[in-house]
Design a protein around this motif. Structure first.
Motif, mmCIF file in Angstrom:
data_model
loop_
_atom_site.group_PDB
_atom_site.id
_atom_site.type_symbol
_atom_site.label_atom_id
_atom_site.label_comp_id
_atom_site.label_asym_id
_atom_site.label_seq_id
_atom_site.Cartn_x
_atom_site.Cartn_y
_atom_site.Cartn_z
ATOM 1 N N GLY A 151 0.820 -1.199 0.000
ATOM 2 C CA GLY A 151 0.000 0.000 0.000
ATOM 3 C C GLY A 151 0.858 1.254 0.000
ATOM 4 N N LYS A 152 0.207 2.405 0.149
ATOM 5 C CA LYS A 152 0.948 3.662 0.188
ATOM 6 C C LYS A 152 1.866 3.694 1.397
ATOM 7 C CE LYS A 152 -2.480 6.396 -2.336
ATOM 8 N NZ LYS A 152 -3.404 7.591 -2.273
ATOM 9 N N THR A 153 1.385 3.107 2.480
ATOM 10 C CA THR A 153 2.195 2.995 3.678
ATOM 11 C C THR A 153 2.294 1.518 4.067
ATOM 12 O OG1 THR A 153 0.354 3.147 5.217
ATOM 13 C CG2 THR A 153 1.350 5.228 4.470
ATOM 14 N N LEU A 154 3.201 1.236 4.995
ATOM 15 C CA LEU A 154 3.359 -0.144 5.467
ATOM 16 C C LEU A 154 2.070 -0.664 6.074
ATOM 17 C CD1 LEU A 154 5.425 -2.449 5.805
ATOM 18 C CD2 LEU A 154 5.947 -1.523 8.075
ATOM 19 N N GLU A 155 1.380 0.166 6.798
ATOM 20 C CA GLU A 155 0.139 -0.236 7.455
ATOM 21 C C GLU A 155 -0.953 -0.541 6.444
ATOM 22 O OE1 GLU A 155 -0.292 -0.641 10.763
ATOM 23 O OE2 GLU A 155 1.838 -0.228 11.052
ATOM 24 N N ASP A 156 -0.868 0.069 5.255
ATOM 25 C CA ASP A 156 -1.908 -0.155 4.236
ATOM 26 C C ASP A 156 -1.684 -1.432 3.439
ATOM 27 O OD1 ASP A 156 -3.125 2.182 4.939
ATOM 28 O OD2 ASP A 156 -2.036 3.389 3.456
ATOM 29 N N SER A 157 -0.501 -2.072 3.575
ATOM 30 C CA SER A 157 -0.187 -3.279 2.794
ATOM 31 C C SER A 157 -1.097 -4.441 3.189
ATOM 32 C CB SER A 157 1.280 -3.672 3.009
ATOM 33 O OG SER A 157 2.143 -2.651 2.558
ATOM 34 N N LYS A 158 -1.384 -5.269 2.235
ATOM 35 C CA LYS A 158 -2.243 -6.439 2.459
ATOM 36 C C LYS A 158 -1.514 -7.717 2.063
ATOM 37 C CE LYS A 158 -5.543 -3.652 3.581
ATOM 38 N NZ LYS A 158 -5.960 -3.514 5.002
ATOM 39 N N ILE A 159 -1.902 -8.793 2.703
ATOM 40 C CA ILE A 159 -1.353 -10.124 2.419
ATOM 41 C C ILE A 159 -2.463 -10.964 1.805
ATOM 42 C CG2 ILE A 159 -0.114 -12.129 3.330
ATOM 43 C CD1 ILE A 159 1.337 -9.460 3.721
ATOM 44 N N ILE A 160 -2.228 -11.448 0.595
ATOM 45 C CA ILE A 160 -3.179 -12.349 -0.075
ATOM 46 C C ILE A 160 -2.665 -13.766 0.105
ATOM 47 C CG2 ILE A 160 -4.357 -12.918 -2.202
ATOM 48 C CD1 ILE A 160 -4.913 -10.114 -1.130
ATOM 49 N N VAL A 161 -3.511 -14.677 0.611
ATOM 50 C CA VAL A 161 -3.133 -16.058 0.869
ATOM 51 C C VAL A 161 -4.026 -16.990 0.064
ATOM 52 C CG1 VAL A 161 -2.678 -17.811 2.620
ATOM 53 C CG2 VAL A 161 -2.507 -15.391 3.214
ATOM 54 N N ILE A 162 -3.410 -17.887 -0.690
ATOM 55 C CA ILE A 162 -4.148 -18.933 -1.399
ATOM 56 C C ILE A 162 -3.996 -20.215 -0.582
ATOM 57 C CG2 ILE A 162 -4.367 -20.261 -3.525
ATOM 58 C CD1 ILE A 162 -3.084 -17.927 -4.994
ATOM 59 N N CYS A 163 -5.105 -20.850 -0.231
ATOM 60 C CA CYS A 163 -5.111 -22.047 0.616
ATOM 61 C C CYS A 163 -5.544 -23.263 -0.195
ATOM 62 C CB CYS A 163 -6.055 -21.863 1.798
ATOM 63 S SG CYS A 163 -5.740 -20.371 2.749
ATOM 64 N N ARG A 164 -4.793 -24.340 -0.059
ATOM 65 C CA ARG A 164 -5.131 -25.585 -0.764
ATOM 66 C C ARG A 164 -5.126 -26.732 0.240
ATOM 67 N NH1 ARG A 164 -1.311 -22.970 -3.812
ATOM 68 N NH2 ARG A 164 -1.967 -22.234 -5.881
ATOM 69 N N ASP A 165 -6.168 -27.539 0.232
ATOM 70 C CA ASP A 165 -6.230 -28.736 1.077
ATOM 71 C C ASP A 165 -5.463 -29.852 0.360
ATOM 72 O OD1 ASP A 165 -6.789 -30.977 2.537
ATOM 73 O OD2 ASP A 165 -8.963 -30.662 2.610
ATOM 74 N N VAL A 166 -4.285 -30.165 0.858
ATOM 75 C CA VAL A 166 -3.432 -31.170 0.205
ATOM 76 C C VAL A 166 -3.279 -32.409 1.087
ATOM 77 C CG1 VAL A 166 -2.143 -29.509 -1.191
ATOM 78 C CG2 VAL A 166 -1.382 -30.026 1.152
ATOM 79 N N THR A 167 -4.280 -32.666 1.909
ATOM 80 C CA THR A 167 -4.204 -33.785 2.861
ATOM 81 C C THR A 167 -3.955 -35.112 2.158
ATOM 82 O OG1 THR A 167 -5.726 -32.618 4.326
ATOM 83 C CG2 THR A 167 -5.391 -34.966 4.730
ATOM 84 N N SER A 168 -4.712 -35.385 1.101
ATOM 85 C CA SER A 168 -4.571 -36.678 0.413
ATOM 86 C C SER A 168 -3.183 -36.829 -0.184
ATOM 87 C CB SER A 168 -5.631 -36.815 -0.683
ATOM 88 O OG SER A 168 -5.508 -35.761 -1.635
ATOM 89 N N LYS A 169 -2.639 -35.721 -0.701
ATOM 90 C CA LYS A 169 -1.306 -35.783 -1.274
ATOM 91 C C LYS A 169 -0.258 -36.025 -0.190
ATOM 92 C CE LYS A 169 -0.344 -32.950 -4.556
ATOM 93 N NZ LYS A 169 0.008 -31.715 -5.324
#
Length: 620
Positions: A151-169
């Motif tokens: 973001g414009k500042t450190l506080e404005d930054s966002k974290i995008i997380v992609i989650c995958r269920d890989v239990t069987s693997k």
């Protein structure tokens, strides 16, 4: 989802949708590569890009999460709820560490409260596999992929997380790892005893030697096998033999402890590698403990068996020795222990190594001479009192030793280890003997017989019978004119590894059988009853002490009478004096050989000797 679109700041919405739409474009271009026609450029058929992005996000299989820099969840897609079991409303504003971590991964409330993303770590593409727990308590493996939207500042930054269920693997990989470890264990361990096998020993010893090269440490080797183990198998059965081997492995492993690796290298042979031996005294102590441990009776199926072992020890500088050299040294030490009486310990020494190298060079020369036929045939004449002439010859092979001169090569060899060499030497004596006796017959017109001394090396050879038949046919030599002499100590009618079962081959061929060295103390008169022999030859040990009026004479006379009772021809070897010859003649012995007749002769010398020989004892 509509509430999120309405309330979220536009920049964050664009970022989130950009992540989601990536799945759309991947699918789209994949379709193009598979041959699906691309649609023309222009407005989307869905009406606008927002609709497309919304559709992709809602139907994505991967969970999507947007968090602020402190880890608080600001938005999730439906797939994340399907994976975790939590609705978007239940977790919005919370940190995942509060509700999704498995027990072994949980952190304290203080750590959760002070958590803050390190943006230098969570750059685009950073991945993490973590054990999570769903709302219903079910555990699963969650593969997380992180991306940072600055973001414009450190506080404005966002974290995008992609989650995958890989239990069987993950479960599949764990099962695969279990199988892999099981196969590796089976490949490196002995099935019967459970200790390491030859393959594991080889790799471990190589690693130990490599480490010793770097540190200058010494490497110790303990090599032992069970004395007369074959007799245990033959007498008690293989199941008892297996139990004894398991007991030996247990003793070795217990004595060695964590000081190295215990291995069974095959049969009844065991080797231990001592990784960090402290001293020669420590190695000696380990060897003594193995001797003592195996000396105690072992109970198998209500039977109490005593087992003894021979042990070879090596303590060497790892920087100056290879793995194969250490094993060879241990072999030599073990052989020395057996040679000096078994049930004892022998150390490898430089002198032992030098002697072994010398023997190896000698054996290499013997091999070469055997292949090229450079052996010497000697013939020792046999004189008949009845016919008053020489009636046959004992043929034997001699070899010109590099340092000892002309020797009997069979006496240099081990009946267990050098079977093939011994068989070749005996075949040479038989083949050349038949040829030379045939030539002497032609020059003298006397029907000489051939006598040869054979061992189990020849008699146990599957091709022995065919070889004798072929030699006789090629030389037109009658089979009954061949006398096979057998040392009484190797027949052993009541033992499984004796020659009793192989004597039928000689009888079927039509060759005669003579029991050699009779009276030397290895056999007994009982063998004459069960052995289908044609004659016996009295040992030179009895003849050497033969004098008029002595107990030795009485014993010899008793043997001659016993042989006559059983219908056996009697001969004597080592008859060197006229007195001995006269005593034997009066006692009824039929044939003699020794220096009183002649020393062993070459075929050419035998041809001359037969023309000029006049027995002095017959002239008295």
């Amino acid at each position: 989802m509509s509430e999120f679109l309405a309330g979220s700041p536009i920049p964050y919405l664009i970022v989130c949708l950009a992540v989601a739409v990536s799945f759309f474009f991947i699918g789209y271009f994949s379709g193009v590569r598979r041959g699906i026609p691309a649609r023309g450029a222009g407005p989307s058929q869905f009406g606008n890009d927002a609709a497309i992005l919304k559709l992709v996000v809602e139907h994505a299989h991967e969970g999507l999460v947007m968090q602020d820099i402190y880890g608080r969840i600001e938005w999730t897609n439906p797939a994340y709820s399907r994976i975790t079991g939590y609705t978007a409303e239940e977790i919005r504003g919370r940190r995942p560490q509060e509700f999704i971590l498995a027990p072994e991964s949980q952190v304290s409330p203080e750590e959760i409260e002070t958590f803050k993303f390190d943006l230098t770590k969570y750059q685009s593409g950073f991945e993490e596999l973590i054990h999570n727990r769903r709302k219903n308590g079910e555990y699963f493996w969650n593969q997380l992929t992180f991306a940072v939207v600055e973001g414009k500042t450190l506080e404005d930054s966002k974290i995008i997380v992609i989650c995958r269920d890989v239990t069987s693997k993950v479960e599949y990989m764990e099962e695969l790892e279990v199988v892999r470890n099981t196969l590796k264990y089976q490949a490196e361990h002995d099935d019967l005893t459970g200790i390491a096998n030859r393959a594991k020993l080889s790799s471990f010893l190589q690693e130990t030697v490599s480490a010793a090269n770097e540190t200058g440490r010494q490497v110790g080797i303990i090599h032992f096998d069970l004395d007369h183990f074959k007799e245990i198998n033959d007498s008690h059965g293989h199941s008892v033999g297996d139990a004894v081997l398991q007991h030996a492995a247990h003793v070795l492993k217990s004595v060695l402890g964590d000081k190295g690796l215990a291995a069974r290298t095959g049969g009844d042979e065991f080797i231990a590698v001592v990784s960090e031996p402290c001293s020669r005294e420590q190695m000696q102590s380990l060897g003594n403990r193995i001797l003592d441990g195996l000396a105690k009776p072992v109970k198998v199926d209500s039977q109490s068996l005593k087992v003894s072992v021979s042990v070879g020890l090596v303590l060497a500088d790892g920087a100056k020795s290879s793995a194969s050299e250490l094993i060879n040294c241990a072999d030599m030490a073990l052989y020395a222990a057996k040679k000096t009486g078994r049930s004892r310990i022998a150390w490898y020494t430089e002198a032992l190594g030098a002697a072994h190298r010398q023997k190896r060079m000698t054996m290499a020369q013997l091999d070469e001479d055997l292949e090229t036929g450079r052996l010497t045939l000697l013939l020792e004449p046999q004189y008949s009192f009845e016919h008053r002439r020489i009636i046959g010859y004992e043929a034997f092979a001699c070899w010109l030793h590099p340092s000892r001169g002309l020797v009997d090569p069979v006496e240099m060899l081990s009946s267990q280890e050098d079977v093939k060499h011994i068989a070749k030497i005996e075949h040479f004596a038989l083949r050349r003997g038949i040829a030379e006796i045939k030539r002497l017959r032609e020059t003298s017109t006397h029907p000489f017989f051939l006598s040869v001394n054979l061992t189990g090396a020849s008699l146990k050879d599957p091709g022995f019978r065919d070889a004798v038949e072929e030699l006789c046919d090629e030389n037109m030599f009658a089979r009954q004119d061949i006398v096979i002499e057998l040392d009484e100590k190797i027949i052993r009618l009541n033992e499984s590894d004796g020659l009793a079962d192989h004597l039928g081959k000689i009888s079927e061929l039509g060759c005669q059988i003579a029991l050699d060295k009779f009276g030397s103390g290895h056999g007994g008169a009982g063998q004459l009853i069960h052995l289908n022999a044609d004659g016996l030859k009295i040992s030179r040990l009895l003849i050497a002490g033969l004098r008029d009026g002595t107990s030795q004479q009485q014993l010899v006379e008793s043997i001659i009478r016993l042989a006559a009772t059983l219908g056996l021809k009697t001969s004597a070897v080592g008859v060197d004096t006229q007195e001995q010859a006269e005593i034997l003649r009066k006692s009824g012995c039929g044939v003699i050989q020794g220096e009183v007749i002649s020393k062993p002769l070459t075929p050419r010398e035998a041809e001359t000797h037969i023309r000029d020989f006049v027995p002095q004892f017959e002239m008295q």
